[in-house]
Design a protein around this motif. Structure first.
Motif, PDB file in Angstrom:
ATOM      1  N   MET A 186       0.864  -1.183   0.000  1.00 39.00           N
ATOM      2  CA  MET A 186       0.000   0.000   0.000  1.00 39.00           C
ATOM      3  C   MET A 186       0.889   1.216   0.000  1.00 39.00           C
ATOM      4  O   MET A 186       1.411   1.592   1.028  1.00 39.00           O
ATOM      5  N   MET A 187       1.105   1.781  -1.146  1.00 34.17           N
ATOM      6  CA  MET A 187       2.094   2.851  -1.128  1.00 34.17           C
ATOM      7  C   MET A 187       1.969   3.760  -2.333  1.00 34.17           C
ATOM      8  O   MET A 187       1.287   3.467  -3.302  1.00 34.17           O
ATOM      9  N   TYR A 188       2.704   4.855  -2.199  1.00 30.56           N
ATOM     10  CA  TYR A 188       2.764   5.831  -3.274  1.00 30.56           C
ATOM     11  C   TYR A 188       3.756   5.360  -4.329  1.00 30.56           C
ATOM     12  O   TYR A 188       3.600   5.651  -5.486  1.00 30.56           O
ATOM     13  N   PHE A 189       4.805   4.634  -3.896  1.00 31.42           N
ATOM     14  CA  PHE A 189       5.770   4.159  -4.875  1.00 31.42           C
ATOM     15  C   PHE A 189       6.278   2.767  -4.514  1.00 31.42           C
ATOM     16  O   PHE A 189       6.133   2.303  -3.388  1.00 31.42           O
ATOM     17  N   TYR A 190       6.881   2.099  -5.486  1.00 30.82           N
ATOM     18  CA  TYR A 190       7.509   0.801  -5.266  1.00 30.82           C
ATOM     19  C   TYR A 190       9.015   0.982  -5.156  1.00 30.82           C
ATOM     20  O   TYR A 190       9.574   1.935  -5.688  1.00 30.82           O
ATOM     21  N   THR A 191       9.659   0.032  -4.485  1.00 31.43           N
ATOM     22  CA  THR A 191      11.111   0.111  -4.333  1.00 31.43           C
ATOM     23  C   THR A 191      11.768  -0.796  -5.384  1.00 31.43           C
ATOM     24  O   THR A 191      11.099  -1.665  -5.950  1.00 31.43           O
ATOM     25  N   PRO A 192      13.058  -0.597  -5.655  1.00 29.37           N
ATOM     26  CA  PRO A 192      13.759  -1.485  -6.596  1.00 29.37           C
ATOM     27  C   PRO A 192      13.589  -2.955  -6.223  1.00 29.37           C
ATOM     28  O   PRO A 192      13.465  -3.804  -7.103  1.00 29.37           O
ATOM     29  N   SER A 193      13.558  -3.266  -4.920  1.00 27.03           N
ATOM     30  CA  SER A 193      13.388  -4.663  -4.517  1.00 27.03           C
ATOM     31  C   SER A 193      12.035  -5.193  -4.973  1.00 27.03           C
ATOM     32  O   SER A 193      11.909  -6.338  -5.398  1.00 27.03           O
ATOM     33  N   ASP A 194      10.996  -4.340  -4.875  1.00 26.62           N
ATOM     34  CA  ASP A 194       9.670  -4.763  -5.329  1.00 26.62           C
ATOM     35  C   ASP A 194       9.711  -5.087  -6.816  1.00 26.62           C
ATOM     36  O   ASP A 194       9.146  -6.078  -7.276  1.00 26.62           O
ATOM     37  N   LEU A 195      10.385  -4.188  -7.565  1.00 28.87           N
ATOM     38  CA  LEU A 195      10.445  -4.390  -9.015  1.00 28.87           C
ATOM     39  C   LEU A 195      11.242  -5.659  -9.337  1.00 28.87           C
ATOM     40  O   LEU A 195      10.867  -6.435 -10.212  1.00 28.87           O
ATOM     41  N   ALA A 196      12.344  -5.866  -8.595  1.00 29.43           N
ATOM     42  CA  ALA A 196      13.162  -7.050  -8.839  1.00 29.43           C
ATOM     43  C   ALA A 196      12.374  -8.317  -8.543  1.00 29.43           C
ATOM     44  O   ALA A 196      12.535  -9.339  -9.203  1.00 29.43           O
ATOM     45  N   ALA A 197      11.500  -8.227  -7.535  1.00 31.05           N
ATOM     46  CA  ALA A 197      10.708  -9.398  -7.161  1.00 31.05           C
ATOM     47  C   ALA A 197       9.562  -9.636  -8.137  1.00 31.05           C
ATOM     48  O   ALA A 197       8.793 -10.579  -7.980  1.00 31.05           O
ATOM     49  N   GLY A 198       9.427  -8.752  -9.115  1.00 31.07           N
ATOM     50  CA  GLY A 198       8.379  -8.937 -10.123  1.00 31.07           C
ATOM     51  C   GLY A 198       6.993  -8.579  -9.619  1.00 31.07           C
ATOM     52  O   GLY A 198       5.993  -9.068 -10.127  1.00 31.07           O
ATOM     53  N   THR A 199       6.908  -7.705  -8.582  1.00 28.50           N
ATOM     54  CA  THR A 199       5.606  -7.294  -8.048  1.00 28.50           C
ATOM     55  C   THR A 199       4.791  -6.547  -9.102  1.00 28.50           C
ATOM     56  O   THR A 199       3.568  -6.642  -9.125  1.00 28.50           O
ATOM     57  N   VAL A 200       5.512  -5.759  -9.927  1.00 29.84           N
ATOM     58  CA  VAL A 200       4.812  -4.920 -10.897  1.00 29.84           C
ATOM     59  C   VAL A 200       4.929  -5.542 -12.289  1.00 29.84           C
ATOM     60  O   VAL A 200       6.034  -5.775 -12.760  1.00 29.84           O
ATOM     61  N   PRO A 201       3.821  -5.824 -12.931  1.00 30.33           N
ATOM     62  CA  PRO A 201       3.892  -6.426 -14.268  1.00 30.33           C
ATOM     63  C   PRO A 201       4.475  -5.466 -15.307  1.00 30.33           C
ATOM     64  O   PRO A 201       4.422  -4.246 -15.122  1.00 30.33           O
ATOM     65  N   VAL A 202       5.022  -6.049 -16.362  1.00 27.54           N
ATOM     66  CA  VAL A 202       5.624  -5.249 -17.429  1.00 27.54           C
ATOM     67  C   VAL A 202       4.572  -4.339 -18.061  1.00 27.54           C
ATOM     68  O   VAL A 202       3.455  -4.772 -18.341  1.00 27.54           O
ATOM     69  N   GLY A 203       4.909  -3.072 -18.213  1.00 24.66           N
ATOM     70  CA  GLY A 203       4.025  -2.147 -18.904  1.00 24.66           C
ATOM     71  C   GLY A 203       3.011  -1.463 -18.004  1.00 24.66           C
ATOM     72  O   GLY A 203       2.376  -0.504 -18.415  1.00 24.66           O
ATOM     73  N   ALA A 204       2.847  -1.948 -16.754  1.00 28.72           N
ATOM     74  CA  ALA A 204       1.857  -1.336 -15.864  1.00 28.72           C
ATOM     75  C   ALA A 204       2.395  -0.020 -15.325  1.00 28.72           C
ATOM     76  O   ALA A 204       3.572   0.087 -14.987  1.00 28.72           O
ATOM     77  N   ALA A 205       1.524   0.993 -15.244  1.00 29.83           N
ATOM     78  CA  ALA A 205       1.944   2.281 -14.704  1.00 29.83           C
ATOM     79  C   ALA A 205       2.310   2.098 -13.241  1.00 29.83           C
ATOM     80  O   ALA A 205       1.571   1.494 -12.473  1.00 29.83           O
ATOM     81  N   ALA A 206       3.500   2.584 -12.866  1.00 33.52           N
ATOM     82  CA  ALA A 206       3.933   2.426 -11.478  1.00 33.52           C
ATOM     83  C   ALA A 206       4.834   3.582 -11.119  1.00 33.52           C
ATOM     84  O   ALA A 206       5.318   4.317 -11.981  1.00 33.52           O
ATOM     85  N   GLN A 207       5.039   3.754  -9.824  1.00 34.59           N
ATOM     86  CA  GLN A 207       5.979   4.748  -9.367  1.00 34.59           C
ATOM     87  C   GLN A 207       7.102   4.035  -8.649  1.00 34.59           C
ATOM     88  O   GLN A 207       6.870   3.103  -7.891  1.00 34.59           O
ATOM     89  N   LEU A 208       8.325   4.496  -8.906  1.00 35.60           N
ATOM     90  CA  LEU A 208       9.504   3.857  -8.331  1.00 35.60           C
ATOM     91  C   LEU A 208      10.176   4.877  -7.420  1.00 35.60           C
ATOM     92  O   LEU A 208      10.341   6.034  -7.790  1.00 35.60           O
TER      93      LEU A 208
END
Lengths: 285, 198, 157, 221
Positions: free
Chosen positions: C33-55
């Motif tokens: 539940m957050m305003y942005f994701y961390t590099p670890s989240d992205l590395a873990a594949g939490t965010v699907p390819v192409g989905a709008a996200a904040q890092l």
């Protein structure tokens, strides 16, 4: 303590008490704000990261802190008004709202001015900014509700209910930067961690604490003044107000002893002022 | 049923005091007729007695509990979409009272079947008033607090009301009633309280 | 129902309401539940390819390379992982290596985060430049902390 | 309890005879949702991004429309005063009234939401989340609206006040509701916002009827 509290709740006692206290709060508050802001703008060093842009902190942080404190104070006064049906607490609720709304608006505007140079955007929809904006609307709701009723007591008690329900937003605003990953930075002075291990150099912190303390005193003075006016308008038929007003007019007319009643009293107690307030409420004279 | 004692009652509306230092008492079997010009505080007095309004000072002992008192104000509390019968049944269900024969209660105030089952918004002013009074008959509560109950009633309606009052106080109930006009019928236990004079 | 019972009922409803709300609220905080994701989240594949996200994370020291025009590439790291970011546009004044940033954009299949907007995230520490310079000797101080960017996955429990 | 049942049945009975009046919010909601595809191009991918916002803001407006007259009829015919002095707790009566209001104005929206979601181009996953978010969130909207209606019922010029009072109180539900659908549409977990909606629901169901009762007593006293 309790007897003192009860005595203070009586309008004439409160009026005299506020009459004595308000000027001191105002003088001390303005002095502290003046020194704090002056030191913040000209004496404190520039920040290692943000340079001079950080100096808006000396206005932004006090305004933001007050926006939350005033709403909390309003909710506490509201609870007192609803539980003990205390007239003075009702006046306190409606008197605080416009001051709180002003500080909230100030916090939002200064925050935006700070956000552009540091973050690169005036506004982002993160949890802190959004909940602070909601707080502004809550204040506006209280102000509007107060004007929607023609009976001031009913209006004030409706406002008290709204203040009580709306107070759930206050912890959300305060803790939003911890609960959610937010663009807004964490708390510099108001968290347990920050108190144990200061996050601001002393030369920068001192002016900030001064302008904060000054803002609280300034708010206290304005709140007391507004409450005094509210009490006078509500009690305008009461003997003590008539006696006061008579005294004040007498003092004004003969010009003999202007010290008998403060200038604020003369202003507020004359019938003209009472009618004006009625007109404000949309009731007409 | 204990005597109702009202002691040094002060009631204000907004910043106007409408009832000032009023004391009186009512016993079982009595009808108290509260008189007074417009704005004398009759309505406010009844609102305080029924618990709708809080007095500024003074006390009422014992304040009748909600299941012991029946207040009928200026408005009839009839939803216009629902029939008189449905309204009657609703208020009984809301207050947890059982009515054996709701139609009989409506008949007792002179509302026949056709009038009792059509949407009450279509009834005349007097008929609506009768539908409200039917609640008094249906729920047997000892205290009646009636604010201008005669408004809109025709001659038969007044007679009918006089009968209701007589039967209620005859059965040991008590009534506090406001009206501009003299109460119909002859009641031995009638007392008046003039708020304008007080 | 007597007035006393009514009051008890009210207090009970209040406690139940606040209790249930607190339980559900804290369960929510343990989820993502957050305003942005961390590099670890992205590395873990939490965010699907192409989905709008904040890092959100720290710009890794020495990772910034400027391309032609306004094109830049750099790496954003939290305390554990890092991710490559590509951006074309004006960077905020406060953007520099070692500084916190929040970027809007999306992940590509090549595991590069394409940013459409970059915001600088500064922390709650304020000090004069001299003090910051003095702290430079200590690598852990005077620099941005990676703590605000701690992987949410780690405390998701 | 039987009192709450009585008021619930009465609300449904009245609504059944005033069908046109109660259908209005639903029709309104449908029209609002329909206008968006016409405004943006119908085949535009942007429609999908806007879908959660369209549906949630529509639900909010529909709730607002219905709640405005919640206590009005009872105030006009004097029923409200009788409810105030009844032996049953007023909060319970208000809760029953709001439950009926939810069933009449919001439940149809919840049921119709999958259709609207598909219509606006959402996939099945987000549509399911949309349904759940509305199911959890609309009672909060209705109860919040009920509280605001209670605050303003005694004030003759409060008509325009209602949205101002209601909107800040309703924003959390819309943020988390829209957020859940958005997360699902982006392939992320919608659990957190849904839990938040649940938390809001628990708070509103228990606390707001009591606050509304207090506000109503104050407005009429």
């Amino acid at each position: 303590m309790w007897t003192w509290f009860h005595r203070l709740a009586s309008p004439p006692t409160f009026y005299r008490f506020a009459e004595r206290l308000a000027p001191w709060l105002l003088i001390a508050g303005l002095a502290l704000i003046g020194v704090g802001v002056w030191q913040g703008l000209f004496v404190a060093p520039a920040d290692y990261q943000q340079g001079d842009a950080f100096r808006i902190i000396y206005v932004h942080v006090p305004a933001a802190a007050l926006s939350l404190s005033i709403y909390t104070a309003m909710a506490v006064a509201g609870a007192i008004a609803l539980i003990w049906r205390m007239k003075l607490a009702e006046v306190a609720v409606v008197s605080a709202a416009p001051i709180g709304a002003s500080f909230t608006a100030l916090a939002l505007v200064t925050g935006m001015l700070w956000g552009k140079p540091t973050w690169g955007a005036y506004w982002v929809w993160d949890a802190r900014l959004t909940s602070e904006l909601v707080l502004l609307f809550l204040y506006l709701g209280v102000i509007g509700l107060n004007q929607a009723y023609s009976d001031p007591r009913t209006a004030a008690r409706a406002c008290a209910w709204l203040a009580l329900v709306g107070v759930v937003n206050v912890p959300i605003v305060h803790y939003s930067v911890q609960w959610w990953n937010s663009l807004h930075q964490g708390s510099t002075i108001l968290s347990a961690e920050a108190i144990a291990n200061p996050k601001m150099a002393p030369s920068m912190l001192k002016p900030l604490l001064m302008s904060m303390a000054g803002s609280y005193l300034f708010f206290g003075a304005v709140w007391l003044r507004r409450m005094q006016n509210g009490v006078l308008v509500r009690e305008r038929r009461a003997k003590w107000v008539r006696a006061f007003a008579g005294q004040a007019l007498l003092a004004e007319g003969s010009n003999a002893r202007p010290g008998m009643a403060g200038p604020g009293l003369v202003e507020a107690a004359t019938p003209r002022q009472g009618r004006q307030d009625d007109a404000d409420r949309g009731r007409g004279a | 049923m204990p005597r109702l004692e009202v002691h040094q009652l002060v009631v204000s509306r907004g910043d106007r005091i409408v009832v000032n230092d009023l004391s009186f008492s009512v016993a079982a079997g009595e009808v108290l007729h509260v008189l007074g010009r417009n704005g004398a505080g009759k309505t406010s007095l009844l609102e305080v007695l029924c618990g709708l309004r809080r007095p500024d000072s003074g006390h009422i002992a014992p304040q009748p509990e909600s299941r012991e008192r029946h207040w009928i104000g200026h408005k009839n509390a009839l939803n216009p979409v629902l029939s008189a019968l449905e309204n009657l049944e609703f208020w009984a269900a809301l207050n947890g009272e059982r009515i054996d024969d709701p139609r009989a209660a409506l008949a007792a105030v002179g509302l026949q079947k056709a009038q009792a089952t059509r949407p009450s918004g279509q009834l005349s002013t007097g008929q609506k008033r009768r539908a409200a009074l039917a609640r008094l008959v249906a729920a047997a509560r000892p205290w009646w607090l009636l604010d201008e109950p005669l408004a809109g009633l025709d001659v038969q309606g007044l007679d009918l009301f006089a009968g209701l009052l007589a039967a209620h106080v005859g059965g040991g109930g008590a009534v506090i009633v406001t009206s501009h006009q003299p109460l119909p019928g002859a009641l031995a236990t009638l007392r008046s309280l003039n708020l304008s004079a007080a | 129902m007597t007035k006393r019972n009514q009051r008890l009922l009210g207090v009970a409803a209040l406690l139940i309401g606040v209790g249930v709300a607190a339980t559900l609220g804290f369960t929510a905080f343990r989820k993502n539940m957050m305003y942005f994701y961390t590099p670890s989240d992205l590395a873990a594949g939490t965010v699907p390819v192409g989905a709008a996200a904040q890092l959100g994370g720290l710009v890794e020291a020495g990772s910034l390379t400027r391309g032609e025009g306004l094109k830049v590439e750099f790496r954003v790291a939290d305390c554990a992982k890092n991710v490559a970011v590509r951006y074309e546009g004006v960077l905020p004044d406060l953007f520099r290596e070692g500084q916190g940033v929040v970027a809007d954009g999306y992940m590509t299949a090549e595991k590069v985060f394409v940013a459409t907007r970059i915001l600088a995230k500064h922390d709650e520490n304020y000090m004069p430049p001299q003090v910051a310079d003095a702290l430079k000797g200590d690598p852990e101080s005077g620099k941005h902390s990676c703590m605000p960017f701690k992987a949410v996955a780690a405390n998701a429990g | 309890m039987s009192a709450a049942g009585a008021i619930f049945r009465r609300e449904l009975q009245i609504a059944l005879r005033r069908r046109a009046e109660w259908a209005q919010p639903l029709v309104f909601y449908g029209i609002v949702a329909l206008l968006f595809p016409l405004g943006i191009a119908p085949e535009s991918p942007a429609l999908k991004t806007f879908a959660p916002a369209i549906i949630w803001v529509g639900a909010l407006l529909a709730a607002l429309l219905g709640v405005e007259r919640l206590f009005r009829a009872d105030l006009d015919d004097g029923s409200l005063e009788q409810m105030l002095i009844a032996e049953v707790p007023l909060a319970l009566l208000i809760a029953a009234k709001l439950a009926a209001q939810w069933l009449l104005t919001a439940a149809p929206l919840v049921i119709a939401s999958p259709l609207l979601g598909y219509g606006l181009g959402l996939e099945t996953g987000p549509v399911i989340v949309l349904f759940w978010s509305l199911l959890l969130g609309t009672p909060t909207l209705i109860f919040t609206g009920g509280f605001a209606a209670a605050l303003t019922v005694g004030a003759p010029r409060a008509g325009l006040m209602l949205p101002i009072l209601v909107l800040p109180l309703m924003t959390p539900a819309v943020i988390f509701g829209g957020g859940a659908v958005r997360a699902a549409a982006a392939g992320l977990s919608p659990e957190a916002p849904l839990y938040f909606l649940g938390a809001l629901l628990a708070l509103s169901l228990t606390l707001l009827p009591m606050a509304a009762a207090g506000a109503l007593r104050n407005a009429l006293g």
